[in-house]
Design an enzyme around this catalytic site. Structure first.
Site, PDB file in Angstrom:
ATOM      1  N   ASP A 136      21.650  42.079  16.702  1.00 47.89           N
ATOM      2  CA  ASP A 136      22.013  41.075  17.829  1.00 47.89           C
ATOM      3  C   ASP A 136      20.267  40.903  18.204  1.00 47.89           C
ATOM      4  O   ASP A 136      19.552  41.949  18.582  1.00 47.89           O
ATOM      5  CB  ASP A 136      22.716  41.408  19.040  1.00 47.89           C
ATOM      6  CG  ASP A 136      23.091  40.121  19.472  1.00 47.89           C
ATOM      7  OD1 ASP A 136      22.522  38.938  19.275  1.00 47.89           O
ATOM      8  OD2 ASP A 136      24.245  40.138  20.206  1.00 47.89           O
ATOM      9  N   ASP A 155     -20.273  43.342  -1.612  1.00 53.97           N
ATOM     10  CA  ASP A 155     -19.382  42.329  -1.817  1.00 53.97           C
ATOM     11  C   ASP A 155     -18.514  42.467  -0.857  1.00 53.97           C
ATOM     12  O   ASP A 155     -17.763  43.352  -0.761  1.00 53.97           O
ATOM     13  CB  ASP A 155     -18.856  42.450  -3.183  1.00 53.97           C
ATOM     14  CG  ASP A 155     -19.702  42.169  -4.147  1.00 53.97           C
ATOM     15  OD1 ASP A 155     -20.232  40.942  -4.303  1.00 53.97           O
ATOM     16  OD2 ASP A 155     -20.294  43.122  -4.889  1.00 53.97           O
ATOM     17  N   ARG A 185      30.965  35.569  20.487  1.00 59.63           N
ATOM     18  CA  ARG A 185      31.368  34.562  19.680  1.00 59.63           C
ATOM     19  C   ARG A 185      31.949  34.988  18.364  1.00 59.63           C
ATOM     20  O   ARG A 185      31.377  36.048  18.095  1.00 59.63           O
ATOM     21  CB  ARG A 185      29.982  33.638  19.580  1.00 59.63           C
ATOM     22  CG  ARG A 185      30.101  32.535  18.589  1.00 59.63           C
ATOM     23  CD  ARG A 185      28.588  31.729  18.731  1.00 59.63           C
ATOM     24  NE  ARG A 185      27.698  32.618  18.227  1.00 59.63           N
ATOM     25  CZ  ARG A 185      27.102  32.940  17.020  1.00 59.63           C
ATOM     26  NH1 ARG A 185      27.968  32.557  16.036  1.00 59.63           N
ATOM     27  NH2 ARG A 185      26.079  33.694  16.635  1.00 59.63           N
ATOM     28  N   HIS A 205      14.566  33.385  17.917  1.00 60.96           N
ATOM     29  CA  HIS A 205      15.604  33.965  18.928  1.00 60.96           C
ATOM     30  C   HIS A 205      16.548  35.018  18.137  1.00 60.96           C
ATOM     31  O   HIS A 205      17.235  35.557  18.981  1.00 60.96           O
ATOM     32  CB  HIS A 205      16.341  32.730  19.235  1.00 60.96           C
ATOM     33  CG  HIS A 205      15.752  31.957  20.389  1.00 60.96           C
ATOM     34  ND1 HIS A 205      16.022  32.063  21.714  1.00 60.96           N
ATOM     35  CD2 HIS A 205      15.024  30.909  20.133  1.00 60.96           C
ATOM     36  CE1 HIS A 205      15.211  31.214  22.292  1.00 60.96           C
ATOM     37  NE2 HIS A 205      14.699  30.350  21.754  1.00 60.96           N
ATOM     38  N   GLU A 250      23.983  39.667  31.342  1.00 63.26           N
ATOM     39  CA  GLU A 250      24.681  39.027  32.512  1.00 63.26           C
ATOM     40  C   GLU A 250      25.590  39.907  33.236  1.00 63.26           C
ATOM     41  O   GLU A 250      25.724  39.802  34.529  1.00 63.26           O
ATOM     42  CB  GLU A 250      25.412  38.030  31.709  1.00 63.26           C
ATOM     43  CG  GLU A 250      24.779  36.878  31.077  1.00 63.26           C
ATOM     44  CD  GLU A 250      25.817  35.658  30.257  1.00 63.26           C
ATOM     45  OE1 GLU A 250      24.828  34.704  29.782  1.00 63.26           O
ATOM     46  OE2 GLU A 250      26.816  35.982  30.148  1.00 63.26           O
TER      47      GLU A 250
END
Length: 738
Positions: free
Chosen positions: A386, A510, A287, A177, A394
């Protein structure tokens, strides 16, 4: 967004936090779930999986850290109609080192590009390991066949692999997140830590990030840390593949779109507008965290006020900071700096009747948040870093009126989805100030045009689309898992091979025709590959082009009608003809090189020197030393600086350093063979540094294929040596069927 029903039986969610609280009611304690976007997405995901709400056998099980209140409750109190909560309890000291220490004091700042804030404590990593193991113990008691396990975020990076080790056939998803940073940041972690974290995440079947940038950063870290092959966005492990993709998380568009029209929201909105004297409103909510760039935002607003006195007393910046970790000194300092800056700006520009900034340090109720989203003229969202940032989404979803301006940091993951916003650099005060002025002056028609585009995107890419896309990725995994891990377009490749009249097939030995093993003398192709090579050689010019010596190649391919090239182009042998030496260089350089290599053999037991006719090599696959790769680099550097009578090439291959004359290479031989015949189909396959010469020399229409991890000049990739066997088998089958 609806999809067809999934075949998974139950959904098990694992995250650090449980989205529930215990509430005491008249009927006793009850589990109350929050209404966040992740819970909504999980409910939608469960519906797609065909789970029946209320049925104990198909309820969603959510595993997360439990606080002390949950420890007091009996099991019935920890479930409701749709969820069963499984709290994980652990020793407080372990929890502190795991959550506050390793997760929040190291991974959070480091992965947000604040390395100076990161604390590297070994005891915290020990706690992180123990905490992830505690989550495993809780999960192990739950997992049943047919479950889909979805693990979330940076606190549980070790858990996917822990689950994989105990339940190898589990179906595991993992979503990250926060930002996943560039490898230069990851490299700051101690080597054993970064190896454990990357390996831990790769226990999942599907790994999700918010943006394609984070996907690419993770893939680079996988390549650098674990050297695993990557085919497009699939990481190929020995026994399975892991899909890595971007799944941008979003919001419940309809919820925010309709809530803005609620009576309570409308009344609150009108109240705020009256309090602010109908001024233009700039709004932001964050926040408390150093990643949010709040002080830079305030300084940008100050620059705007300083340069635009005509806007004084006409605009108000409403800024809400939500409390978070404010008992920690670092966060207390951030809060003090914000409040001092607010006070200074208000003191400098404010009047008796006007405060330029209305600041609050508290949480907003949902109606209050919606009122400010729909009242503001500008949403100023400018984090320094962020992972996504849902505040901006929103805001856009809430603007049913198609009015308002979004100013958004280019360092938020959401900026890649919302280019119609005014995208700014959050540390550039002038750019912020200019964007504020542009937003305040933006005509209504332009606001509407920008918002309509952003709203249409969010309506089509809501939180339910996010969970649906993640679930669909598991179905895609089932259909893309293949016995042949490659980005080679197989159908068109096989058609071109089948239709060709003159084919040239160039194969390294190889790591291509034979697996890499500790003792090179014991390497050999499988019987299946030998059979395919024989069929292919009868119908094509097939060249085994290797660093091996003549004797080894002739013995290995005795009786097969193949061309052999030995010692990286020094010798050529056509079918039924003697060897031809292409390199006629003097060998008076060998003694000096041998002497240098002998010093390293004496220092690193298990390593040895192989002398060929035109080359000399130091093999260190069996040497047991932590810094052996660094020592190999040191040797290669010494050899490149050494004086020599002729130009030499120092080749650093897979666990080998080889020196040979520079005149001939796999590339020069491949080119000379190609130029002698008008081939209409060429495929070249190799895994090592020397094969890059071959890839570069061939025409751009040739199928050049790199085997294994690492960057290459080849156009295509095969993940593993065993994929070569599968491809050759398909090619030979075409010839047999014809």
């Amino acid at each position: 967004m609806k999809t067809s029903k999934s075949s998974y039986k139950r959904l098990l969610i694992v995250s650090y936090r449980l989205p529930f609280t215990i509430q005491q009611t008249d009927n006793g304690p009850e589990l109350k779930q929050n209404s966040g976007g992740l819970v909504s997405a999980v409910l939608s995901m469960a519906e797609q999986m065909g789970q029946n709400q209320g049925d104990q056998s198909t309820k969603i099980h959510w595993v997360g850290h439990g606080d002390s209140s949950m420890q007091q409750e009996n099991a019935p109190a920890l479930e409701n109609e749709t969820f069963v909560a499984h709290p994980v309890f652990m020793d407080e000291a372990i929890h502190k080192g795991f959550y506050e220490g390793f997760s929040n004091d190291l991974i959070w700042p480091l992965f947000h590009y604040f390395p100076s804030y990161a604390s590297f404590r070994e005891t915290d990593f020990d706690s992180y390991q123990q905490a992830n193991t505690r989550f495993l113990e809780e999960l192990n008691a739950l997992i049943e066949p047919g479950d889909l396990i979805w693990i979330h975020d940076f606190q549980l990076m070790l858990l996917p692999d822990l689950v994989r080790q105990t339940t190898p056939d589990a179906t595991i998803g993992y979503f990250f997140h926060i930002p996943f940073p560039t490898y230069e940041i990851v490299k700051l972690l101690p080597r054993t830590w970064r190896q454990a974290l990357i390996k831990g995440i790769l226990g999942a079947d599907v790994i999700g990030f918010h943006t394609n940038d984070y996907v690419q950063h993770f893939l680079q870290s996988v390549s650098e840390v674990l050297a695993l092959p990557i085919i497009e966005q699939r990481i190929v492990l020995p026994d399975r593949s892991v899909i890595v993709n971007d799944f941008p998380i979003s919001v419940d568009f309809n919820k925010f779109n309709t809530s803005g029209q609620d009576t309570t929201v409308a009344n609150t909105r009108q109240h705020y507008q009256n309090l602010l004297r109908q001024n233009k409103i700039i709004f932001s909510v964050d926040r408390l965290d150093y990643t949010k760039g709040i002080t830079y935002r305030l300084l940008g607003y100050e620059r705007f006020l300083d340069q635009n006195p005509d806007w004084h007393d006409k605009v108000t910046f409403v800024i809400t900071v939500v409390p978070s970790r404010d008992t920690i000194p670092q966060y207390q300092e951030i809060k003090r700096e914000i409040e001092e800056t607010v006070g200074r700006i208000n003191g400098l520009f404010g009047t008796i009747g006007w405060r330029p900034i209305v600041y609050s340090y508290n949480s907003l109720s949902f109606p209050e948040l919606m009122a400010l989203y729909t009242a503001c003229d500008i949403a100023l969202i400018t984090p320094l870093r962020d992972g996504m940032n849902l505040v901006c989404k929103e805001f856009v979803a809430s603007r049913y009126d198609n009015k308002g301006v979004l100013i958004l940091s280019e360092l938020a993951g959401a900026a890649q989805e919302l280019p119609e916003a005014l995208i700014i650099n959050p540390t550039d005060k002038q750019e912020v100030a200019d964007a504020i002025r542009q937003g305040l002056l933006m005509p209504t028609a332009e606001q509407e045009a920008r918002l309509i585009k952003m709203r249409n995107h969010l309506q089509n890419h809501n939180v339910f689309r996010w969970s649906s896309d993640f679930l669909t990725a598991f179905d895609n995994l089932k259909t893309t898992q293949s016995t042949l891990e490659t980005d080679l377009p197989i159908p068109s490749f096989i058609n071109a091979f089948s239709d060709a009249q003159k084919r040239l097939l160039l194969f390294d030995f190889d790591g291509t025709l034979a697996p890499l093993i500790n003792d090179p003398a014991q390497a050999k192709p499988s019987e299946e590959i030998k059979k395919s090579l024989h069929t292919l050689a009868e119908n094509s010019d097939l060249v085994v082009i290797s660093g091996r010596n003549r004797a080894f190649l002739e013995k290995t391919f005795a009786g097969s009608p193949v061309h052999l090239v030995a010692e990286h182009g020094a010798f050529l042998k056509k079918p039924d003809q003697p060897w031809e030496r292409l390199d006629l260089s003097a060998d008076d350089w060998v003694d000096t090189v041998r002497s240098t290599m002998a010093e390293f053999v004496s220092r690193f037991p298990g390593s040895f020197i192989e002398e060929k006719e035109t080359a000399i090599a130091w093999h260190y696959r069996m040497a047991d030393a932590d810094d052996i790769e660094a020592q190999a680099n040191d040797m290669a550097g010494q050899l490149r600086r050494a004086d020599s009578s002729i130009p030499l090439t120092v080749i650093q291959g897979s666990k080998v350093v080889e020196v040979k004359p520079a005149l001939h290479s796999k590339g020069t031989v491949a080119l000379s063979i190609f130029e002698q015949t008008p081939y209409d189909f060429i495929v070249s396959i190799g895994d090592d540094t020397t094969d890059e010469d071959m890839f570069r020399q061939l025409p751009n229409w040739a199928y050049t294929v790199k085997v294994g991890p690492g960057t290459s000049f080849a156009r295509y990739h095969l993940a593993r040596q065993r994929d070569v066997e599968t491809l050759l088998q398909r090619m030979s089958d075409v010839l047999v069927e014809a």
